[in-house]
Design a protein around this motif. Structure first.
Motif, PDB file in Angstrom:
ATOM      1  N   UNK A  73      20.977 -18.496  11.686  1.00  0.00           N
ATOM      2  CA  UNK A  73      19.614 -17.826  10.964  1.00  0.00           C
ATOM      3  C   UNK A  73      19.057 -19.394  10.298  1.00  0.00           C
ATOM      4  N   UNK A  74      19.654 -19.939   9.977  1.00  0.00           N
ATOM      5  CA  UNK A  74      18.940 -20.731   9.103  1.00  0.00           C
ATOM      6  C   UNK A  74      17.337 -21.125   9.947  1.00  0.00           C
ATOM      7  N   UNK A  75      18.267 -22.273  11.359  1.00  0.00           N
ATOM      8  CA  UNK A  75      17.242 -22.574  12.044  1.00  0.00           C
ATOM      9  C   UNK A  75      15.601 -21.818  12.446  1.00  0.00           C
ATOM     10  N   UNK A  76      15.427 -20.173  12.305  1.00  0.00           N
ATOM     11  CA  UNK A  76      15.039 -19.335  12.626  1.00  0.00           C
ATOM     12  C   UNK A  76      14.272 -19.315  10.649  1.00  0.00           C
ATOM     13  N   UNK A  77      14.548 -19.275   9.368  1.00  0.00           N
ATOM     14  CA  UNK A  77      14.067 -19.386   8.776  1.00  0.00           C
ATOM     15  C   UNK A  77      13.143 -20.342   8.103  1.00  0.00           C
ATOM     16  N   UNK A  78      13.785 -21.542   8.787  1.00  0.00           N
ATOM     17  CA  UNK A  78      13.275 -22.586   8.323  1.00  0.00           C
ATOM     18  C   UNK A  78      11.893 -22.708   9.601  1.00  0.00           C
ATOM     19  N   UNK A  79      12.016 -22.353  10.510  1.00  0.00           N
ATOM     20  CA  UNK A  79      10.771 -22.754  11.193  1.00  0.00           C
ATOM     21  C   UNK A  79      10.315 -21.310  10.792  1.00  0.00           C
ATOM     22  N   UNK A  80      10.198 -20.174  10.739  1.00  0.00           N
ATOM     23  CA  UNK A  80       9.266 -19.541   9.632  1.00  0.00           C
ATOM     24  C   UNK A  80       8.715 -20.239   8.438  1.00  0.00           C
ATOM     25  N   UNK A  81       9.726 -20.254   7.625  1.00  0.00           N
ATOM     26  CA  UNK A  81       8.696 -21.478   6.217  1.00  0.00           C
ATOM     27  C   UNK A  81       7.511 -22.202   6.577  1.00  0.00           C
ATOM     28  N   UNK A  82       8.482 -23.031   7.411  1.00  0.00           N
ATOM     29  CA  UNK A  82       7.200 -23.911   8.188  1.00  0.00           C
ATOM     30  C   UNK A  82       5.582 -23.812   8.824  1.00  0.00           C
ATOM     31  N   UNK A  83       5.904 -22.531   9.630  1.00  0.00           N
ATOM     32  CA  UNK A  83       4.742 -22.027   9.764  1.00  0.00           C
ATOM     33  C   UNK A  83       4.161 -20.924   8.447  1.00  0.00           C
ATOM     34  N   UNK A  84       4.874 -20.323   8.352  1.00  0.00           N
ATOM     35  CA  UNK A  84       3.685 -19.923   7.031  1.00  0.00           C
ATOM     36  C   UNK A  84       3.086 -21.059   6.359  1.00  0.00           C
ATOM     37  N   UNK A  85       3.315 -22.316   6.128  1.00  0.00           N
ATOM     38  CA  UNK A  85       2.417 -23.371   5.350  1.00  0.00           C
ATOM     39  C   UNK A  85       2.200 -23.078   6.153  1.00  0.00           C
ATOM     40  N   UNK A  86       1.494 -23.356   7.309  1.00  0.00           N
ATOM     41  CA  UNK A  86       0.869 -23.680   8.646  1.00  0.00           C
ATOM     42  C   UNK A  86      -0.640 -22.381   8.494  1.00  0.00           C
TER      43      UNK A  86
END
Length: 253
Positions: A22-35
């Motif tokens: 679940x954390x993997x998905x959340x971290x990727x989402x946060x990173x994509x949001x920053x981009x």
């Protein structure tokens, strides 16, 4: 008592591996949001290295998915080699997340200077046409952040666009959303957003950087718990090879 502790450690470890997915998905989402946000605000800071924490956090998110898979298999089979590999990778990811937190704070502090150095240049490039990148960026932040000008709407008087237009008006993106038939004229300042954009852009970008920092910190804590549980299983495995396996028919590595 010891058996109960080891079983609890293994159960918690399996549960943590599910959290890692679940954390993997959340971290990727946060990173994509920053981009995505960077794409909207990239005209206001020139240092692309600000994106380094986001790049790292996406890489960590991808790695966490693999870690969760390794951890589940190693825990269920209670493979000493697998658990040792799991702990080592978790430790490396933990160090990486600490680096993300440090870099996040460094670049968060630099955001204000970056915006201050570039925002005046962007406003001077404004020409009021939609295809122009600078014009789109300014209109976007003024509408989204409900602001006008750098420090106030009066800053528009100093821009090339205002001087050449000679109509004593600011862009329509300065008009309050609740005002109907707003023309942007400075003779009706009540129709315009009074707050400047510079402070709001800085605040928005710093908030986004804080999302990265808090996400990295939260999952670093979870990873510490994962390493602790894995070490408990490994130590017990080494001292008492006869202890009960998590699943019937499990094999030793």
């Amino acid at each position: 008592m010891g058996q109960c502790g080891i079983t609890s450690s293994k159960t918690v470890l399996v549960f943590l591996n599910l959290i890692f997915w679940a954390a993997a998905g959340i971290l990727c989402y946060v990173g994509a949001y920053v981009f995505i946000t960077y794409d909207d605000y990239d005209h206001f800071f020139e240092d692309v290295y600000t994106l380094i924490p986001a790049v790292i956090i996406i890489a960590v998110g991808t790695l966490l998915f693999i870690i969760g898979l390794i951890g589940c298999c190693a825990t269920i089979r209670e493979s000493r080699c697998g658990l040792a590999t799991f702990v080592i990778i978790l430790l490396l990811v933990f160090v990486t997340e600490v680096a993300v937190v440090v870099l996040g704070y460094i670049y968060r502090a630099k955001v204000e200077d970056e915006v201050d150095n570039s925002i005046q240049k962007v406003y001077n490039k404004y020409n009021g046409t939609n295809p122009d990148a600078a014009s789109r960026a300014i209109d976007y932040i003024q509408r989204q952040l409900h602001c006008c000008g750098i420090h106030s709407y009066s800053d528009w008087k100093k821009t090339t666009w205002f001087i050449e237009a000679r109509n004593n008006s600011v862009p329509l993106s300065c008009c309050k959303a609740s005002i109907i038939n707003c023309t942007g004229t400075l003779s009706r300042p009540g129709d315009l957003y009074s707050e400047g954009c510079e402070a709001l852009v800085v605040k928005k970008l710093q908030e986004i950087m804080m999302y990265v920092i808090w996400a990295a910190l939260a999952f670093a804590v979870i990873q510490m718990l994962g390493m602790l549980c894995a070490c408990v299983v490994l130590c017990r495995r080494s001292r008492d090879p006869a202890y009960e396996l998590l699943i019937t028919g499990g094999t030793y590595a």
